[in-house]
Write a protein that holds these residues in place. Sequence first.
Motif, PDB file in Angstrom:
ATOM      1  N   UNK A  13      -1.799   6.593  -5.803  1.00  0.00           N
ATOM      2  CA  UNK A  13      -3.026   7.392  -5.782  1.00  0.00           C
ATOM      3  C   UNK A  13      -4.235   6.552  -5.367  1.00  0.00           C
ATOM      4  N   UNK A  14      -4.098   5.247  -5.400  1.00  0.00           N
ATOM      5  CA  UNK A  14      -5.198   4.346  -5.014  1.00  0.00           C
ATOM      6  C   UNK A  14      -5.083   3.973  -3.540  1.00  0.00           C
ATOM      7  N   UNK A  15      -6.207   3.640  -2.896  1.00  0.00           N
ATOM      8  CA  UNK A  15      -6.165   3.362  -1.454  1.00  0.00           C
ATOM      9  C   UNK A  15      -5.489   2.039  -1.105  1.00  0.00           C
ATOM     10  N   UNK A  16      -4.620   2.088  -0.113  1.00  0.00           N
ATOM     11  CA  UNK A  16      -4.051   0.876   0.489  1.00  0.00           C
ATOM     12  C   UNK A  16      -4.756   0.672   1.830  1.00  0.00           C
ATOM     13  N   UNK A  17      -5.251  -0.541   2.068  1.00  0.00           N
ATOM     14  CA  UNK A  17      -5.921  -0.843   3.327  1.00  0.00           C
ATOM     15  C   UNK A  17      -4.914  -1.209   4.399  1.00  0.00           C
ATOM     16  N   UNK A  18      -5.120  -0.669   5.589  1.00  0.00           N
ATOM     17  CA  UNK A  18      -4.184  -0.892   6.696  1.00  0.00           C
ATOM     18  C   UNK A  18      -4.944  -1.401   7.915  1.00  0.00           C
ATOM     19  N   UNK A  32      -2.373   6.160   1.638  1.00  0.00           N
ATOM     20  CA  UNK A  32      -2.060   6.269   0.213  1.00  0.00           C
ATOM     21  C   UNK A  32      -0.561   6.226  -0.119  1.00  0.00           C
ATOM     22  N   UNK A  33       0.187   7.149   0.397  1.00  0.00           N
ATOM     23  CA  UNK A  33       1.554   7.367  -0.102  1.00  0.00           C
ATOM     24  C   UNK A  33       2.615   6.645   0.724  1.00  0.00           C
ATOM     25  N   UNK A  34       3.725   6.336   0.070  1.00  0.00           N
ATOM     26  CA  UNK A  34       4.809   5.597   0.732  1.00  0.00           C
ATOM     27  C   UNK A  34       5.321   6.326   1.970  1.00  0.00           C
ATOM     28  N   UNK A  35       5.447   7.652   1.891  1.00  0.00           N
ATOM     29  CA  UNK A  35       5.969   8.366   3.062  1.00  0.00           C
ATOM     30  C   UNK A  35       4.992   8.283   4.240  1.00  0.00           C
ATOM     31  N   UNK A  36       3.678   8.219   3.947  1.00  0.00           N
ATOM     32  CA  UNK A  36       2.677   8.027   5.015  1.00  0.00           C
ATOM     33  C   UNK A  36       2.851   6.644   5.664  1.00  0.00           C
ATOM     34  N   UNK A  37       3.088   5.643   4.821  1.00  0.00           N
ATOM     35  CA  UNK A  37       3.274   4.275   5.321  1.00  0.00           C
ATOM     36  C   UNK A  37       4.515   4.201   6.189  1.00  0.00           C
ATOM     37  N   UNK A  38       5.616   4.805   5.713  1.00  0.00           N
ATOM     38  CA  UNK A  38       6.867   4.773   6.472  1.00  0.00           C
ATOM     39  C   UNK A  38       6.735   5.554   7.780  1.00  0.00           C
ATOM     40  N   UNK A  39       6.047   6.675   7.742  1.00  0.00           N
ATOM     41  CA  UNK A  39       5.828   7.462   8.974  1.00  0.00           C
ATOM     42  C   UNK A  39       5.028   6.654   9.986  1.00  0.00           C
ATOM     43  N   UNK A  40       3.979   5.965   9.508  1.00  0.00           N
ATOM     44  CA  UNK A  40       3.151   5.143  10.393  1.00  0.00           C
ATOM     45  C   UNK A  40       3.990   4.039  11.035  1.00  0.00           C
ATOM     46  N   UNK A  98       2.980  -5.933 -12.210  1.00  0.00           N
ATOM     47  CA  UNK A  98       4.317  -5.338 -12.370  1.00  0.00           C
ATOM     48  C   UNK A  98       4.433  -4.058 -11.541  1.00  0.00           C
ATOM     49  N   UNK A  99       3.412  -3.196 -11.648  1.00  0.00           N
ATOM     50  CA  UNK A  99       3.390  -1.944 -10.894  1.00  0.00           C
ATOM     51  C   UNK A  99       3.386  -2.219  -9.385  1.00  0.00           C
ATOM     52  N   UNK A 100       2.560  -3.184  -8.966  1.00  0.00           N
ATOM     53  CA  UNK A 100       2.464  -3.540  -7.552  1.00  0.00           C
ATOM     54  C   UNK A 100       3.782  -4.127  -7.043  1.00  0.00           C
ATOM     55  N   UNK A 101       4.387  -5.000  -7.852  1.00  0.00           N
ATOM     56  CA  UNK A 101       5.647  -5.636  -7.455  1.00  0.00           C
ATOM     57  C   UNK A 101       6.749  -4.600  -7.274  1.00  0.00           C
ATOM     58  N   UNK A 102       6.873  -3.691  -8.232  1.00  0.00           N
ATOM     59  CA  UNK A 102       7.940  -2.684  -8.144  1.00  0.00           C
ATOM     60  C   UNK A 102       7.753  -1.785  -6.927  1.00  0.00           C
ATOM     61  N   UNK A 103       6.504  -1.445  -6.631  1.00  0.00           N
ATOM     62  CA  UNK A 103       6.244  -0.638  -5.424  1.00  0.00           C
ATOM     63  C   UNK A 103       6.535  -1.453  -4.168  1.00  0.00           C
TER      64      UNK A 103
END
Length: 198
Positions: A13-18, A32-40, A98-103
């Motif tokens: 839910x938090x912004x990831x900078x690209x 934001x979301x993993x599927x957006x990152x994978x699509x990109x 921990x949250x960041x590592x698992x993601x």
Amino acid sequence: MIILGIDLAGKKENPSGVAILNGNNMKLFTIYYDDEILDLINRLKPDVIVIDAPLSLPKGRCCLEKDCKCAVGGHFRQAERDIRQYGRVLPLTFMGMKMLTLRGVKLSNEIKKQYMVLESHPHTTLKILKFKDPYSGLNQYFNISSEATEHELDGGILALTGLFYLKNCYNELGDPEEGTIVLPTDEKCLDILNEFFK
């Protein structure tokens, strides 16, 4: 040559900078979301992807839970021990880490099936390149908006690290069997950018 830098957030839910580095052009934005990152990634098909997040667990650990028998594996990888020469880093078992590592582990395991993925640390890269801050550093070479967020700027620093990696101007910290952190060798790596803009 297309290089993707991702300053990954622990929570989706938090912004990831690209940052997308394509030749001498850098584009910054937020995702934001993993599927957006994978699509990109699948759309761009980058030569290398550089992520600011731990992309592996300490040797001997199956998770980051303190009550698991794997906890004897410790809180740090060799990469975190090595990077301490540049400054303090948080243990992977610390709640936010921990949250960041698992993601990061989950996402990179998916990306690695088709693409080259590196882990880096933009704040350490800033020190190595002797940039006062990410905006002024990047703006020497690229047309960076003054509206760019700190996460987007970190994405830009990660993309630079990817370029230096491809140009063989890098150091790799840690144990390759456990997971490494890639950083520029020194500020002379910036000569590669000067070549771009001749």
